[in-house]
Structures are given as structure tokens and as C-alpha cells.
Design a protein around this motif. Structure first.
Motif, PDB file in Angstrom:
ATOM      1  N   ASN A   2       0.842  -1.193   0.000  1.00 37.52           N
ATOM      2  CA  ASN A   2       0.000   0.000   0.000  1.00 37.52           C
ATOM      3  C   ASN A   2       0.875   1.240   0.000  1.00 37.52           C
ATOM      4  O   ASN A   2       1.540   1.551   0.993  1.00 37.52           O
ATOM      5  N   MET A   3       0.891   1.951  -1.120  1.00 40.65           N
ATOM      6  CA  MET A   3       1.773   3.093  -1.264  1.00 40.65           C
ATOM      7  C   MET A   3       1.250   4.297  -0.484  1.00 40.65           C
ATOM      8  O   MET A   3       0.043   4.458  -0.284  1.00 40.65           O
ATOM      9  N   VAL A   4       2.189   5.126  -0.039  1.00 35.43           N
ATOM     10  CA  VAL A   4       1.871   6.399   0.605  1.00 35.43           C
ATOM     11  C   VAL A   4       2.649   7.486  -0.133  1.00 35.43           C
ATOM     12  O   VAL A   4       3.503   7.199  -0.974  1.00 35.43           O
ATOM     13  N   GLU A   5       2.357   8.718   0.185  1.00 37.37           N
ATOM     14  CA  GLU A   5       3.057   9.814  -0.485  1.00 37.37           C
ATOM     15  C   GLU A   5       4.485   9.971   0.019  1.00 37.37           C
ATOM     16  O   GLU A   5       5.404  10.204  -0.766  1.00 37.37           O
ATOM     17  N   SER A  40      -0.887  11.408   3.934  1.00 35.54           N
ATOM     18  CA  SER A  40      -0.481  10.073   3.501  1.00 35.54           C
ATOM     19  C   SER A  40       1.027   9.921   3.693  1.00 35.54           C
ATOM     20  O   SER A  40       1.812  10.177   2.779  1.00 35.54           O
ATOM     21  N   PHE A  41       1.412   9.531   4.884  1.00 33.23           N
ATOM     22  CA  PHE A  41       2.831   9.367   5.168  1.00 33.23           C
ATOM     23  C   PHE A  41       3.031   8.223   6.150  1.00 33.23           C
ATOM     24  O   PHE A  41       2.092   7.755   6.796  1.00 33.23           O
ATOM     25  N   GLU A  42       4.277   7.789   6.247  1.00 36.01           N
ATOM     26  CA  GLU A  42       4.666   6.771   7.214  1.00 36.01           C
ATOM     27  C   GLU A  42       6.023   7.131   7.786  1.00 36.01           C
ATOM     28  O   GLU A  42       6.829   7.817   7.143  1.00 36.01           O
ATOM     29  N   ILE A  43       6.244   6.685   9.012  1.00 35.08           N
ATOM     30  CA  ILE A  43       7.541   6.851   9.658  1.00 35.08           C
ATOM     31  C   ILE A  43       8.065   5.454   9.952  1.00 35.08           C
ATOM     32  O   ILE A  43       7.429   4.679  10.687  1.00 35.08           O
ATOM     33  N   LEU A  44       9.191   5.114   9.358  1.00 31.61           N
ATOM     34  CA  LEU A  44       9.730   3.764   9.435  1.00 31.61           C
ATOM     35  C   LEU A  44      11.047   3.767  10.211  1.00 31.61           C
ATOM     36  O   LEU A  44      12.040   4.332   9.755  1.00 31.61           O
TER      37      LEU A  44
END
Length: 315
Positions: A2-5, A40-44
Motif C-alpha cells: 500500500n503506497m503512501v506519499e 499520507s505518510f509513514e515513519i519507518l
């Protein structure tokens, strides 16, 4: 997937005290952006073999906010491998490596995203100062950047670290690079694409302490040069040729002097200097050759760059 920006990739090791303050400052900056990435973001986080409660802190952060994800490596593989693991797992259309210590300020992210929206594929951060570094570190860093760019065709921007925004197509190119001896700044430079810079003020580290000492910085510098250029091997070939020509010239001088003035017994001191000088050159050249042979051995083993022990919040 699932892609995010936007993906923020942060390698961490023994940073249990830094994760909370980092998230408290980072997330509001992203959410305040006038851009789709704010929604739409993620922190990895990539836990590179921490011995403290870093992994537990990541788990709690994920339970509180599903946009926070984590990867735990089976042991400490080093920052370059951990950063590679994060880039491989990132789902963003743009990926930003970022240090958890906040020395590279999150407030620079809106500028980077704006440049990306204008069509740039790589937006790298450039420090407008090195006041947080000691004088020896500033001098050696400046010398390293100049030496690297002189020896290598893959020029890296001076005073630019890993803090940069990478478009998805750049990420895919980097993911296809199989080498085990990783120097990420060199790989970013090799990939090319349309690039621009964003200036930022580097701050003092507020939590924890750096994991890089001078020895680690030295080995990283050696990795950077040997992974990007074979010029050191070529330099020693040229130096060997110069020494050989010098020796030939000196031999002719001795012959002419002997024929014209008679035999002169050479001194012990000059003989020892010549032996030690040539012996030193040979050992240095063997050391340079050994660096490259060691890298050949590492590449031929073809071992994985990293081993993932656990994933947190990954679909």
C-alpha cells in the motif's frame, strides 16, 4: 504494498530516549504541510541491533499511531545496511532518510517536498554551518569531500549527509544496486537524476550521544573512496613509475660520477633511508591493494546486506 506519499526512514540503535521527542516534533511538521503528503505518510524506524528498549518504544509508538512502522534487524549491521533495509521497505512515492537525533531539522521537509513537486527527483539537504562539529572534524570533513570528488566521477555535494528526499524512481534504482560495501551518499550520487539542494541549519544533538567516533568516520571515508573509485590503485602505479624513473636516473648519475671521479663508497645512512623509503611505499601499496581485495572477497560471498528479525506494523 500500500503506497503512501511520503516515507521517513530512520535507522536507530540504542535510541530509546530519542524516539519520543523526535515523533513529537516530526509529526506536527508533516501534518502542517499544505501537501497531500500531510495526509499520507509513514515513519519507518529500523532498529539496528539495539541493546536497550528501543524496539519496545517503537512497538508502543506503532500501537498509538499506525503510521509508525518498524523493522528489527537480527544484529547490528551498521548504519549503511540499516538505511538500505529502510529504503527497501519504504512504501512512499518519496523517501527521506532522517536521523532520530533531530540534528537534521524536520522543518526542512516542507521545502524538500515543495522542490520535489516542482519536478526534482533528489532534493538533498546542505548544512549552512558546521558549528556543532569540532574544529578537527570540520577540517577533516572538508578535506574528505574534496578528496572524494577529486578521485571519483560520482561527485557528492559538499557538506550534504544522508538527509535528502528521493523520488520513487530513484529509490528503485538504489534498490537494484547489489554491492555489500555500502556508501549511501555515493550510491545517491551515482543514481543521478534531476537534483537540487535545500539549505538548513544543523542543530546540536539534544538526546543521547552519537554512535560515530573518529575511527568509524575514518573507515566510512575509506569505504566511500574505495567504493566509488579505483584511482588509489592507479595513483600507486604512477608513484611506482616515478620512483623507478628516479632510481634509474640516480643509477646513471652514480655511473657517470664513478667514471669521472672514481669509486666512492656509499654511506650507511643514505642506504638505510632508501631501503626504508621503498619498503614503506611497498607496504602502503599493499595496504591499498588489500582494501580492494577485501572488498572483492565480501562481494563474492554474496551474503545478504541485512537480516530482518521482526517487522512492526508492516502490511
Amino acid at each position: 504494498m500500500n503506497m503512501v506519499e511520503l516515507s521517513l526512514v530512520m535507522p536507530v540503535k540504542d535510541e530509546e530516549a530519542a524516539i519520543g521527542p523526535c515523533l513529537a516534533r516530526l509529526i506536527p511538521v508533516i501534518e502542517a504541510m499544505d501537501d497531500p503528503a500531510a495526509r499520507s505518510f509513514e515513519i519507518l524506524f529500523v532498529d539496528d541491533g539495539s541493546s536497550d528498549a528501543t524496539l519496545d518504544v517503537i512497538r508502543k509508538a506503532n500501537a498509538a499511531d499506525g503510521r509508525i512502522r518498524g523493522i528489527s534487524l537480527s544484529r547490528n549491521f551498521g548504519k549503511e545496511a540499516a538505511l538500505t533495509a529502510g529504503i527497501d521497505a519504504a512504501r512512499g512515492m518519496a523517501v527521506v532518510p532522517l536521523d532520530v537525533d533531530l540534528q537534521d531539522p524536520p522543518e526542512a521537509l516542507p521545502k524538500m517536498v515543495a522542490q520535489w513537486r516542482q519536478g526534482f527527483d533528489v532534493v538533498y539537504g546542505v548544512r549552512d554551518n558546521r558549528e556543532t562539529d569540532s574544529l578537527p572534524k570540520r577540517i577533516t570533513a572538508d578535506f574528505y569531500y574534496r578528496a572524494h570528488n577529486w578521485l571519483s566521477n560520482d561527485k557528492i555535494p559538499e557538506h550534504a549527509g544522508d538527509f535528502r528526499l528521493l523520488d520513487r524512481k530513484v529509490v528503485e534504482v538504489i534498490r537494484r544496486m547489489p554491492e555489500r560495501n555500502r556508501f549511501m551518499k555515493g550510491l545517491f550520487a551515482w543514481a543521478g537524476f534531476k537534483q537540487t539542494a535545500v539549505s538548513y541549519h544543523r542543530e546540536e544533538r539534544k538526546v543521547g550521544r552519537t554512535k560515530y567516533n573518529y575511527w568509524k568516520l575514518w573507515t566510512l571515508a575509506i569505504d566511500g573512496i574505495t567504493s566509488a573509485s579505483t584511482a588509489p590503485l592507479r595513483i600507486w602505479s604512477y608513484l611506482g613509475g616515478v620512483v623507478a624513473l628516479g632510481a634509474l636516473g640516480y643509477a646513471l648519475f652514480i655511473i657517470i660520477r664513478t667514471l669521472t671521479t672514481g669509486i666512492v663508497v656509499p654511506g650507511y645512512a643514505s642506504l638505510m633511508v632508501a631501503i626504508l623509503f621503498l619498503g614503506g611505499l611497498q607496504l602502503l601499496s599493499l595496504g591499498v591493494l588489500g582494501e580492494y581485495v577485501g572488498r572483492i572477497l565480501t562481494e563474492t560471498k554474496a551474503r545478504p546486506l541485512y537480516v530482518v528479525r521482526e517487522t512492526i506494523g508492516t502490511d
